[in-house]
Design a protein around this motif. Structure first.
Motif, PDB file in Angstrom:
ATOM      1  N   CYS A 111      -5.382  -6.755  -3.431  1.00 12.46           N
ATOM      2  CA  CYS A 111      -4.942  -5.747  -4.421  1.00 12.46           C
ATOM      3  C   CYS A 111      -6.076  -4.766  -4.699  1.00 12.46           C
ATOM      4  O   CYS A 111      -5.867  -3.549  -4.739  1.00 12.46           O
ATOM      5  CB  CYS A 111      -4.513  -6.428  -5.721  1.00 12.46           C
ATOM      6  SG  CYS A 111      -2.915  -7.228  -5.608  1.00 12.46           S
ATOM      7  N   ASN A 120      -6.551  -2.297  -1.808  1.00  7.94           N
ATOM      8  CA  ASN A 120      -5.508  -1.251  -1.767  1.00  7.94           C
ATOM      9  C   ASN A 120      -5.739  -0.190  -2.833  1.00  7.94           C
ATOM     10  O   ASN A 120      -5.563   1.010  -2.598  1.00  7.94           O
ATOM     11  CB  ASN A 120      -4.123  -1.886  -1.941  1.00  7.94           C
ATOM     12  CG  ASN A 120      -3.600  -2.487  -0.639  1.00  7.94           C
ATOM     13  OD1 ASN A 120      -4.220  -2.305   0.425  1.00  7.94           O
ATOM     14  ND2 ASN A 120      -2.492  -3.202  -0.719  1.00  7.94           N
ATOM     15  N   LEU A 166       0.823  -1.226   0.000  1.00  6.97           N
ATOM     16  CA  LEU A 166       0.000   0.000   0.000  1.00  6.97           C
ATOM     17  C   LEU A 166       0.850   1.267   0.000  1.00  6.97           C
ATOM     18  O   LEU A 166       0.554   2.232  -0.708  1.00  6.97           O
ATOM     19  CB  LEU A 166      -0.960  -0.013   1.203  1.00  6.97           C
ATOM     20  CG  LEU A 166      -1.910   1.180   1.348  1.00  6.97           C
ATOM     21  CD1 LEU A 166      -2.731   1.383   0.071  1.00  6.97           C
ATOM     22  CD2 LEU A 166      -2.835   0.979   2.550  1.00  6.97           C
ATOM     23  N   THR A 198      -8.553   2.007  -1.741  1.00  8.24           N
ATOM     24  CA  THR A 198      -8.099   2.887  -0.656  1.00  8.24           C
ATOM     25  C   THR A 198      -7.398   4.113  -1.238  1.00  8.24           C
ATOM     26  O   THR A 198      -7.658   5.254  -0.844  1.00  8.24           O
ATOM     27  CB  THR A 198      -7.141   2.114   0.268  1.00  8.24           C
ATOM     28  OG1 THR A 198      -7.832   0.994   0.818  1.00  8.24           O
ATOM     29  CG2 THR A 198      -6.605   2.994   1.393  1.00  8.24           C
ATOM     30  N   CYS A 199      -6.531   3.863  -2.231  1.00 11.67           N
ATOM     31  CA  CYS A 199      -5.814   4.979  -2.876  1.00 11.67           C
ATOM     32  C   CYS A 199      -6.780   5.875  -3.652  1.00 11.67           C
ATOM     33  O   CYS A 199      -6.633   7.101  -3.671  1.00 11.67           O
ATOM     34  CB  CYS A 199      -4.726   4.442  -3.804  1.00 11.67           C
ATOM     35  SG  CYS A 199      -3.336   3.758  -2.907  1.00 11.67           S
TER      36      CYS A 199
END
Ligand code: WQD
Length: 347
Positions: A111, A114, A70, A117-118
């Protein structure tokens, strides 16, 4: 390093060095986008990237990175202003997923989480997800349209279930972020290769899927094809699937990039041709394209395999203005050119 300002929309492509990813990267460049690749190279070769640059005639930004990292992912979002994400980063072997379910759920779902999240942290609103017709489980009717139920319990392997779980994560995320555009693409059976013959499918080890296996027999790398199941309720008893040229798959992704501009919200599309071919028909088609005799052995069914699976491609035609253009001869001619020029793949 500072971000080099370019006027092109930057598209992050996790898994961009792989078979599907590399072909979609070429289409992104052709359509005027700037792809930013990241790949852990667990199922792809940096030689593929060199050849994509050769075909495209330009350098391509690529980070050797695992999407499970991450912090590493955050660094990329800090360095680039990402317009959209086209995510191919996933493990995809049905057989291996049965042996290693924890690895498959951790990788494929991890994956995705993450990347989402970004997206939240860096205000990215467009996401394309590589899913699979396997989420439909055993067809209740054919051809399969996007209304067909996806019943988790009828999906017979962790790989397919991981795609099913990812789709549900995306549906819930779309509810929480009504201003995001999320398109889920359910691939049928991607085959073939770029017309240059420079890139194509190069599975690590013994191929799981039919056509890379058949191509390796045709080029003399394997002795014969194991035809898994000859007693299905199909015209010749062997499994029927909807094979789609990987370049048609790529243009389907570009059609979705245009859809983002309409603020489409959450959409799901089948990417298939609508036509099914049997295993024996595929072997014959590659014999015709290669001029080789391809030996095969009749074997028992693979556990969990289905008799027939093929798409109703009408929704993508209607809403994306996209349809597959390449036929079986195109798929086999391009597959053979790649395999015969690269008998051992990228090495
Ligand atoms: C096709 C047909 C086999 C190998 C899977 C995934 C799907 C997608 C593509 C992941 C079947 C027969 C196969 C062989 C054979 N994404 N076969 N001999 O199973 O339709 O789909 O791969 O990669 O999500 O589910 O594709 O190519 O494995 O099989 O006879 O050596 O070929 O029985 O009828 P499948 P496949």
């Amino acid at each position: 390093a500072t971000t080099v300002e370019t006027n092109k929309l930057q598209v992050l492509v996790p898994g961009g060095v792989g078979f599907i990813g590399s072909h979609c990267v070429l289409e992104l460049i052709k359509a005027g986008y700037e792809p930013i690749l990241l790949d852990n190279l667990s199922n792809s070769s940096i030689e593929c990237l060199k050849r994509v640059e050769q075909i495209a005639g330009c350098k391509i930004t690529n980070y050797k990175l695992d999407c499970l990292d991450l912090e590493g992912l955050r660094d990329i979002f800090k360095k680039h202003s990402i317009y959209a994400i086209m995510n191919f980063a996933a493990l995809k072997s049905v057989g291996e997923s049965v042996q290693k379910p924890v690895l498959y759920y951790k990788n494929n779902v991890g994956c995705l989480l993450n990347l989402l999240t970004c997206m939240e942290e860096f205000n990215v609103k467009n996401f394309l997800f590589s899913s699979s017709a396997t989420v439909y489980g055993a067809p209740q009717y054919l051809p399969l349209d996007e209304k067909h139920p996806c019943i988790g319990d009828s999906i017979t392997n962790p790989y397919g279930k991981s795609k099913y779980i990812c789709e549900h994560i995306l549906k819930d995320t779309a509810i929480a972020h009504p201003d995001w555009n999320i398109i889920i693409l359910r691939y049928f059976n991607p085959v073939g290769a770029h017309e240059s013959g420079l890139i194509g499918e190069d599975p690590v080890g013994r191929p799981n899927n039919l056509m890379p296996y058949v191509a390796q027999v045709a080029v003399g790398r394997l002795p014969f094809v194991n035809v898994t199941g000859t007693d299905y309720d199909t015209p010749d008893g062997t499994g029927v699937r909807d094979y789609i040229h990987v370049v048609d798959l790529g243009t389907g992704h570009i059609a979705c990039m245009k859809k983002f501009k309409e603020n489409c919200g959450l959409q799901m599309y089948n990417l298939g041709t609508g036509k099914g071919y049997s295993v024996l028909e595929m072997i014959k088609a590659l014999e015709k394209a290669s001029g080789k005799t391809i030996a095969f052995k009749e074997c028992p069914r693979r556990p969990g395999d289905l008799a027939s699976v093929y798409a109703d491609p009408a929704l993508a035609a209607k809403e994306l203005g996209w349809a597959a253009q390449r036929d079986l001869d195109d798929m086999c001619r391009d597959l053979w050119r790649w395999q015969s020029k690269n008998p051992n793949g990228f090495q």
